[in-house]
Design an enzyme around this catalytic site. Structure first.
Site, short mmCIF file in Angstrom:
data_model
loop_
_atom_site.label_atom_id
_atom_site.label_comp_id
_atom_site.label_asym_id
_atom_site.label_seq_id
_atom_site.Cartn_x
_atom_site.Cartn_y
_atom_site.Cartn_z
N HIS A 56 0.83 -1.21 0.00
CA HIS A 56 0.00 0.00 0.00
C HIS A 56 0.86 1.25 0.00
CE1 HIS A 56 0.18 1.01 4.42
NE2 HIS A 56 0.29 -0.29 4.58
N ASP A 84 -0.62 4.37 0.58
CA ASP A 84 -1.18 5.40 1.47
C ASP A 84 -0.49 5.32 2.82
OD1 ASP A 84 -2.51 2.88 1.91
OD2 ASP A 84 -3.98 3.94 3.13
N ASP A 111 6.06 1.73 6.54
CA ASP A 111 4.62 1.36 6.41
C ASP A 111 3.97 2.24 5.36
OD1 ASP A 111 2.09 0.37 6.82
OD2 ASP A 111 1.84 1.25 8.81
N GLU A 118 -5.25 1.29 2.47
CA GLU A 118 -5.08 0.32 3.56
C GLU A 118 -5.28 0.95 4.92
OE1 GLU A 118 -3.45 -2.34 6.51
OE2 GLU A 118 -2.78 -0.31 6.12
N GLU A 119 -4.75 2.16 5.07
CA GLU A 119 -4.83 2.80 6.39
C GLU A 119 -6.23 3.31 6.71
OE1 GLU A 119 -2.53 2.26 8.30
OE2 GLU A 119 -0.57 2.41 7.34
N ASP A 131 4.58 -5.96 4.70
CA ASP A 131 3.94 -4.84 5.39
C ASP A 131 3.98 -5.11 6.89
OD1 ASP A 131 2.56 -2.46 5.78
OD2 ASP A 131 0.59 -3.33 5.38
N HIS A 190 2.95 4.73 12.39
CA HIS A 190 1.81 5.57 12.76
C HIS A 190 2.19 6.64 13.77
CE1 HIS A 190 -1.35 2.26 11.56
NE2 HIS A 190 -0.34 2.34 10.72
N1 BES Z 1 1.28 -2.55 8.25
C1 BES Z 1 0.25 -2.30 9.21
C2 BES Z 1 -0.17 -3.55 9.96
C3 BES Z 1 0.94 -4.18 10.72
C4 BES Z 1 1.60 -3.46 11.70
C5 BES Z 1 1.34 -5.46 10.42
C6 BES Z 1 2.67 -4.01 12.36
C7 BES Z 1 2.38 -6.04 11.10
C8 BES Z 1 3.06 -5.30 12.06
C9 BES Z 1 -0.96 -1.71 8.50
O1 BES Z 1 -0.59 -0.66 7.64
C10 BES Z 1 -1.90 -1.09 9.50
O2 BES Z 1 -1.53 -0.16 10.15
N2 BES Z 1 -3.10 -1.61 9.58
C11 BES Z 1 -4.15 -1.02 10.31
C12 BES Z 1 -5.43 -1.43 9.64
C13 BES Z 1 -6.59 -0.56 9.90
C14 BES Z 1 -6.34 0.89 9.71
C15 BES Z 1 -7.78 -1.03 9.10
C16 BES Z 1 -4.09 -1.44 11.75
O3 BES Z 1 -3.67 -2.56 12.07
O4 BES Z 1 -4.46 -0.62 12.60
MN MN Z 2 0.96 -1.20 6.45
MN MN Z 3 -0.26 1.13 8.92
#
Ligand code: BES
Ligand code: MN
Ligand code: MN
Length: 459
Positions: free
Chosen positions: A88, A90, A121, A155-156, A182, A429
């Site tokens: 992703h 974004d 990320d 994705e975010e 990711d 984040h």
């Molecule tokens: N890449 C992350 C998810 C992640 C974080 C996987 C750390 C493995 C280790 C992804 O971009 C993310 O932040 N996902 C969000 C999804 C949500 C916004 C729908 C999450 O997990 O909060």
């Molecule tokens: Mn991610």
């Molecule tokens: Mn993320």
């Protein structure tokens, strides 16, 4: 790796870094409406890179929300497997801005790290696969397997469009394995394959105790304060040990075997690491589970934000009539987001005293993800990691979510390989997000090794 490819990769490093920096300069924040044009620009920037790398059928897929990018290279022959690479472009918002050592969209190298929003990320981790394909096409004129890319800009903010697109375009996206970078490994030299991710349910809770704000002198003591009522309600959702009190909440939760618990306990990651990364004085949560289990295999209920009443300058003796909270649950296999939503909503309604009206507006969320890891594609990833990092990967669970993974697994019937290159302290984040550059370059080589290991693999 043969000499020509090794030489190419060594010489290409400064250019690969400069290109990634250019992508990172685009503030493609998908959760803020004002950045829609930036998300699109991040998509078209990627398309130009893909064309230059030698990928074909490069396509901008417009949706009602954010765009996606598709590209492929399908000349390895019908006998070779096809790998679908997802990522992703974004990114998350950047606040609080003043805590960044250098501005989030001015990618800066300090020491061995590249600092920028999206560095890890997920622009950095997505880009390394484009660079892997480019290196192979430039030095050999071909790839060992067929490759398709599907990269999204949403994705975010929940991956809404791609979750509809994938099942509707199953033939176009047909493959033998999905590859996603990711996530993070456990330490710079300790690769890690994920075999599970948590799902999610989110909602907003509104508590109303009167039809307008009231003078606290005239009404205080006789009318319930909405802030207080909200705090009282939310405080009842966990017990003193951190267990969630919603009846039925744990009914479907996957139970770990003794073997799996033993394996997770041996991972080189635990309380010391989580305390160091977070700066917290002590860990929280269910005492009978390790922190790896608490974040990987146990569900949570979080209060992400609370607001209500008077928070301006000075002083106001008021009884607020309404207060709000944003809450979310991290879900594990085999919890159903819709059912969890009903259980939490019903529980909040039941807890509400006669002085309080509670409204819960929820979204459905996404299921957790789980895959066996003795599959050919994941074992190909393990060999690729071992080859480049000089160390066998561990297999672990991750608490974050990637909403599209279940759709890839179910609608396309693919084994999903979660082969990350970030580190646990990448500040995802948060201010000062970074990517550890040695693993950006190792990631490119690991991606190449994976495609080579997949060649001839009977998935
Ligand atoms: N890449 C992350 C998810 C992640 C974080 C996987 C750390 C493995 C280790 C992804 O971009 C993310 O932040 N996902 C969000 C999804 C949500 C916004 C729908 C999450 O997990 O909060
Ligand atoms: Mn991610
Ligand atoms: Mn993320």
């Amino acid at each position: 790796m043969e000499d020509a490819l090794t030489t190419y990769l060594e010489e290409a490093r400064p250019r690969q870094l400069a290109e990634l920096q250019a992508w990172l300069r685009i503030p493609s924040i998908s959760t803020l409406a004002g950045h829609k044009a930036d998300v699109k620009q991040a998509a078209t920037w990627l398309m130009a890179q893909m064309r230059q790398a030698g990928l074909e059928h490069v396509e901008l897929i417009e949706t009602e929300t954010q765009p996606m990018v598709y590209a492929d290279w399908l000349h390895a022959g019908p006998d070779q497997p096809t790998v679908l690479i997802y990522g992703h472009f974004d990114v998350q918002p950047v606040d609080p801005l003043h805590l960044w050592a250098t501005p989030p969209f001015e990618p800066t190298v300090r020491g061995e790290n590249l600092y920028a929003r999206g560095a890890s990320d997920d622009k950095g981790q997505t880009f390394l696969h484009v660079k892997a394909v480019e290196a192979l096409l430039q030095t050999r004129g071909g790839l060992p397997v067929n490759v398709k890319f599907l990269v999204e800009g949403e994705e975010e903010s929940g991956s809404r469009a791609i979750r509809q697109y994938v099942p509707a375009h199953a033939a176009k996206l047909a493959a033998d394995a999905a590859l996603i970078s990711d996530s993070h490994i456990l330490a710079p030299d300790q690769p890690a394959v994920l075999y599970g991710l948590r799902g999610m349910w989110t909602a907003e809770v509104t508590v109303t105790t009167a039809d307008h704000d009231l003078h606290s002198g005239s009404y205080g003591g006789a009318i319930h304060n909405a802030n207080q009522a909200l705090a009282e309600l939310l405080a009842q959702l966990h017990d003193a040990q951190g267990r969630i009190t919603v009846p039925g909440f744990y009914d479907e939760v996957r139970v770990l075997s003794a073997e799996e618990r033993g394996r997770l306990a041996r991972l080189p990651y635990g309380e010391a690491e989580i305390l160091a990364e977070s700066g917290a004085p002590a860990v929280y949560g269910e005492p009978e589970y390790s922190v790896v289990e608490r974040t990987g295999a146990r569900p949570t209920l979080e209060i992400n934000g609370m607001w209500g009443g008077f928070i301006g300058e000075g002083f106001k003796t008021v009884i607020p009539c309404q207060a709000h909270a944003k809450i979310s649950c991290r879900l594990v296999p085999y919890q159903d987001p819709a059912r969890i939503g009903e259980l939490v909503t019903r529980h909040l309604q039941r807890l509400a005293p006669p002085t309080v009206k509670v409204e819960v507006t929820g979204t459905r969320g996404s299921h957790a993800f789980l895959t066996p890891y003795d599959t050919p594609a994941i074992q190909a990833a393990a060999r690729a990691y071992a080859l480049v990092f000089g160390k066998e990967p561990v297999y672990t669970l991750e608490g974050g979510g990637i909403p599209v993974v279940n759709v890839l697994q179910e609608a396309l019937n693919l084994p999903v390989v979660l082969m990350g290159f970030g580190l646990p302290d990448d500040n995802l984040h948060a201010p000062n997000e970074k990517f550890y550059l040695p693993n950006f370059y190792r990631g490119i080589r690991t991606s190449i090794a994976f495609l080579e290991e997949m060649a001839g693999t009977d998935t």
